[in-house]
Structure formats: structure tokens, C-alpha cells
Scaffold this motif. Sequence first.
Motif, PDB file in Angstrom:
ATOM      1  N   VAL A  64       0.902  -1.265   0.016  1.00 36.44           N
ATOM      2  CA  VAL A  64       0.017  -0.035   0.134  1.00 36.44           C
ATOM      3  C   VAL A  64       0.794   1.389  -0.127  1.00 36.44           C
ATOM      4  N   VAL A  65       1.953   1.259   0.739  1.00 42.05           N
ATOM      5  CA  VAL A  65       2.700   2.499   0.877  1.00 42.05           C
ATOM      6  C   VAL A  65       3.617   2.527  -0.342  1.00 42.05           C
ATOM      7  N   ALA A  66       3.939   1.428  -1.164  1.00 42.88           N
ATOM      8  CA  ALA A  66       4.770   1.694  -2.354  1.00 42.88           C
ATOM      9  C   ALA A  66       3.674   2.143  -3.640  1.00 42.88           C
ATOM     10  N   ILE A  67       2.533   1.523  -3.545  1.00 41.83           N
ATOM     11  CA  ILE A  67       1.484   2.302  -4.457  1.00 41.83           C
ATOM     12  C   ILE A  67       1.302   3.852  -4.192  1.00 41.83           C
ATOM     13  N   ALA A  68       1.149   4.097  -2.886  1.00 40.99           N
ATOM     14  CA  ALA A  68       0.818   5.389  -2.687  1.00 40.99           C
ATOM     15  C   ALA A  68       2.063   6.336  -2.936  1.00 40.99           C
ATOM     16  N   ALA A  69       3.357   5.848  -2.579  1.00 40.88           N
ATOM     17  CA  ALA A  69       4.434   6.549  -2.964  1.00 40.88           C
ATOM     18  C   ALA A  69       4.579   6.635  -4.244  1.00 40.88           C
ATOM     19  N   ALA A  70       4.332   5.627  -5.173  1.00 38.40           N
ATOM     20  CA  ALA A  70       4.502   5.619  -6.574  1.00 38.40           C
ATOM     21  C   ALA A  70       3.552   6.704  -7.270  1.00 38.40           C
ATOM     22  N   GLY A  71       2.021   6.583  -6.885  1.00 35.44           N
ATOM     23  CA  GLY A  71       1.099   7.365  -7.266  1.00 35.44           C
ATOM     24  C   GLY A  71       1.414   9.042  -6.851  1.00 35.44           C
TER      25      GLY A  71
END
Length: 152
Positions: A64-71
Amino acid sequence: MVLLEGIALGWLLIVIGAVLLLVEVHSPGFFATVPATVLIIFGILLLLGMDIFNNGWGVVIGVVVAIAAAGFTVWMYSRITTDESPTTISRDSIVGREGRVIKDVDPDTLSGKVMIGSTEWSAKSTERIIPQGKNVKVVDSQGVHIIVEEVA
């Protein structure tokens, strides 16, 4: 979690992320910012004691953090870049445009030069020599040069 003789994996991920950010600064558009941001956040989570690799919830939180950071990183890129398309000029796209002769244009050689907008082009004339300073119109293009005729 310890790696490489006492260096914490969290710090290692942060350092790798920082190096990727430096790569992005040195070579913009490389798009190293997304993985750099994700690695830095993973490193911070590991330093805070969250084992994101061996724990079920840690994996979920890590993803979730990786997706949020990428977004977030992609959103930031879209905010700081211009909306303009790069301007390109090809010899075919200038047919019909007018310019000025900056070096006499001859029908037999490619030694003539014409300024169309802010770009200098090698040119030939259709029939006769067109002297420097005259206005011309692009009527065709051949190979790497343009064909012009004098505008009255």
C-alpha cells in the motif's frame, strides 16, 4: 533485520533510494524517482521496526505504501512538468511558409540559405537566382533541403 556486517537493511534501502534520487537529478526523465521514493519509505518503515518482508500485515502495508508513494511521485511529476509538447520542425511541415534569403539561392546548387522563422535551411530555387534579402516561399522539399520561389 541486519545485513552486510551490521548495516541495517533500512539504512541500506534509504541510501540506495538517495542514490537513485541523485541519478534523477543528474539525468531528469530517467524516472528513478518512483523506485527511490519507495525504497526510502521502505527503509524508514524498517527502521521504525515494521518487518515488511516477513509479516503478513507488513507485506500489505508495504505494498500500500509503495503504491501510494508511486502515485504521489507520478502526481508530482505531472505538476512540475509543462503541458507543452516539444516543438519539432521537419522540412515537410514548412511547405507554404515564407522566409528570407540569407545567402543567394540558386536552382543548380544547395549553397543557398533561407531563414524560415528562427531556423536556417539549405535551399534551391525553382527557376533563377534569388539574391540575399529577398522574401521567399517554400514550395517543396527534397532530401535535406527545401525548394523556394521568390515572393513578389
